[in-house]
Design a protein around this motif. Structure first.
Motif, mmCIF file in Angstrom:
data_model
loop_
_atom_site.group_PDB
_atom_site.id
_atom_site.type_symbol
_atom_site.label_atom_id
_atom_site.label_comp_id
_atom_site.label_asym_id
_atom_site.label_seq_id
_atom_site.Cartn_x
_atom_site.Cartn_y
_atom_site.Cartn_z
ATOM 1 N N ALA A 227 -11.159 130.697 -77.382
ATOM 2 C CA ALA A 227 -11.564 132.102 -77.043
ATOM 3 C C ALA A 227 -13.026 132.183 -77.032
ATOM 4 O O ALA A 227 -13.771 132.667 -76.241
ATOM 5 C CB ALA A 227 -11.014 132.913 -78.306
ATOM 6 N N THR A 228 -13.766 131.220 -78.078
ATOM 7 C CA THR A 228 -15.218 131.312 -77.926
ATOM 8 C C THR A 228 -15.653 130.510 -76.596
ATOM 9 O O THR A 228 -16.483 131.019 -76.037
ATOM 10 C CB THR A 228 -15.591 130.259 -79.131
ATOM 11 N N ASP A 231 -15.386 133.016 -73.800
ATOM 12 C CA ASP A 231 -16.273 134.041 -73.966
ATOM 13 C C ASP A 231 -17.685 133.789 -73.752
ATOM 14 O O ASP A 231 -18.629 134.463 -73.090
ATOM 15 C CB ASP A 231 -16.072 134.718 -75.419
ATOM 16 N N GLY A 234 -19.171 132.410 -68.980
ATOM 17 C CA GLY A 234 -18.842 133.228 -67.759
ATOM 18 C C GLY A 234 -18.178 132.561 -66.860
ATOM 19 O O GLY A 234 -17.399 133.064 -66.323
ATOM 20 N N GLY A 237 -14.570 132.050 -68.190
ATOM 21 C CA GLY A 237 -13.783 133.463 -68.983
ATOM 22 C C GLY A 237 -13.886 134.313 -67.763
ATOM 23 O O GLY A 237 -12.809 135.223 -67.838
ATOM 24 N N VAL A 255 -24.785 135.996 -74.504
ATOM 25 C CA VAL A 255 -23.526 136.476 -75.459
ATOM 26 C C VAL A 255 -23.877 135.952 -76.850
ATOM 27 O O VAL A 255 -23.428 136.638 -77.659
ATOM 28 C CB VAL A 255 -22.261 135.468 -74.889
ATOM 29 N N GLU A 260 -22.416 138.704 -80.152
ATOM 30 C CA GLU A 260 -20.776 138.816 -79.845
ATOM 31 C C GLU A 260 -20.158 137.599 -80.459
ATOM 32 O O GLU A 260 -18.937 137.581 -80.606
ATOM 33 C CB GLU A 260 -20.713 138.874 -78.112
ATOM 34 N N HIS A 261 -20.888 136.657 -80.678
ATOM 35 C CA HIS A 261 -20.461 135.389 -81.221
ATOM 36 C C HIS A 261 -21.509 134.765 -82.122
ATOM 37 O O HIS A 261 -22.638 134.858 -81.730
ATOM 38 C CB HIS A 261 -19.803 134.369 -80.234
ATOM 39 N N ASP A 314 -3.298 136.233 -71.816
ATOM 40 C CA ASP A 314 -4.062 135.091 -72.376
ATOM 41 C C ASP A 314 -3.637 133.953 -71.465
ATOM 42 O O ASP A 314 -4.515 132.885 -71.268
ATOM 43 C CB ASP A 314 -3.678 134.897 -73.845
ATOM 44 N N ARG A 317 -5.529 133.975 -68.329
ATOM 45 C CA ARG A 317 -6.799 133.737 -68.368
ATOM 46 C C ARG A 317 -6.945 132.023 -68.701
ATOM 47 O O ARG A 317 -8.058 131.365 -68.229
ATOM 48 C CB ARG A 317 -7.481 134.382 -69.607
#
Length: 388
Positions: A227-228, A231, A234, A237, A255, A260-261, A314, A317
């Motif tokens: 997920a990291t 995210d 770009g 993701g 990001v 956001e992280h 998911d 993606r």
């Protein structure tokens, strides 16, 4: 948050009054049965908080201690069949009695370590695999400025690849995929010249994610790592296209800087630095090896995560990101000469970011000196209305 209303997990028509609240989504529940139905949510919430503090999120030490304490309570509640929900003051569960084997003084010392925000010291030092020959710590210092010829960058990489006396060898690099398809078999037409700028964006996110999750070897962290990765990158993701290395790096850096992280151990500049190191590889003899190994690692990791993903969105993606990485693998395998200019661009961005940070720090210091503290003084009243 105090629970209120009926339980959200009881069968229809049998809802009991809620006595507890999920700490992650605030859903009310009434008993252990309903709590276990939602236990993964609470587990994930506290684990994210703990990992965030261990990986460099800015928060008070008390938050880390509280997160660990609530995580212990949540796990203990799952281990107690007669309990209705989390209870305070319980020792860590799921550790096969390890906590109970500690002497009171050892338990107190551990709690003090948490309260001071020094729990990261409990983790063994993590060393990137691309430092395996000792090249990492010297590579950026050996590089020529971004305007240098590609041959100069290759010479710098060769010099930096020599082992550093006293350096600790890193883990072996991931295996390069045995079969990399020809680029022509993956593209129906000419490949865009902008493809090269996807690499710095992906490698920035890759270095950041591995540092944040301490190498990403723990299967429990697989979904978080992916997920990291998606995210922050770009290119992976969101299928973004970039017109330059600078644009690709700034997109990933934004990001992190937007909150956001968590910035993790590397921070923005550190991730730029590590992207350059991966792109330069071991030297002219096998410059593309590290980039191929990194992309192959991402392909394998995304594939594992896709098999475990439940939601269709998911899985799709992860599938798209994996296909993008496979395309970049084929491109890198046939365009090794393009890696040095990309690495030098990353180095230039790293240095520019460092200069900008120093300027901001100097300006901040000057403002604080003028203000007499970290915040500006309250504005003075210039016109005051007199009472009639």
């Amino acid at each position: 948050m105090e629970p209120g209303g009926p339980c959200g997990f009881c069968p229809a028509g049998e809802a009991q009054p809620a006595r507890y609240t999920c700490p992650r989504c605030n859903a009310p529940y009434c008993s252990l049965r309903c709590y276990r139905a939602h236990g993964a949510c609470a587990e994930g919430f506290y684990r994210d908080q703990v990992l965030g503090e261990l990986r460099g999120r800015s928060a008070s030490p008390s938050r880390l201690a509280g997160a660990l304490r609530r995580l212990r309570e949540q796990r203990e509640a799952e281990d107690e069949p007669g309990a209705a929900g989390p209870r305070p003051g319980l020792a860590p569960g799921g550790l096969s009695g390890l906590w109970e084997r500690l002497a009171p003084a050892e338990q107190a010392a551990f709690e003090r370590l948490l309260s001071r925000g020094e729990a990261g010291r409990l983790l063994p030092p993590w060393r990137p695999w691309w430092w395996s020959r000792g090249a990492g710590p010297r590579l950026l210092e050996e590089l020529e400025p971004a305007t240098a010829a590609p041959e100069a960058g290759r010479d710098a990489a060769a010099a930096a690849a020599e082992p550093i006396p006293g350096s600790v060898p890193g883990p072996p690099p991931p295996a390069v995929p045995a079969r990399i398809p020809a680029l022509a078999s993956l593209s129906r037409g000419p490949v865009s010249p902008l493809v090269r700028f996807q690499l710095p964006n992906v490698l920035f996110a890759y270095a950041h994610a591995l540092a944040l999750y301490h190498g990403g070897d723990d299967a429990l962290l697989l979904s978080d790592l992916c997920a990291t990765l998606l995210d922050v990158s770009g290119a992976l993701g969101a299928q973004q296209v970039f017109a330059s290395t600078e644009e690709a790096l700034q997109a990933a850096a934004h990001v992190l800087e937007a909150g956001e992280h968590p910035p993790g151990p590397l921070g923005t500049r550190g991730a730029m630095q590590e992207a350059a190191r991966i792109l330069l590889g071991e030297g002219p003899a096998n410059q593309k090896g590290y980039t191929l190994a990194a992309l192959g690692h991402v392909v394998q990791t995304l594939g594992r995560a896709r098999k475990l993903a439940v939601a269709r969105e998911d899985r799709e993606r992860l599938y798209r990101a994996r296909k993008k990485c496979q395309f970049l693998l084929a491109w890198t395998n046939e365009n090794e000469a393009a890696l040095t200019p990309l690495a030098l661009d990353c180095t230039g961005a790293y240095r520019a970011h460092a200069v900008a940070a120093e300027e901001v720090a100097a300006l901040t210091g000057e403002l604080e000196r003028l203000w007499g503290g970290p915040v500006p003084p309250a504005p003075k009243t210039l016109i005051e209305e007199l009472p009639g």
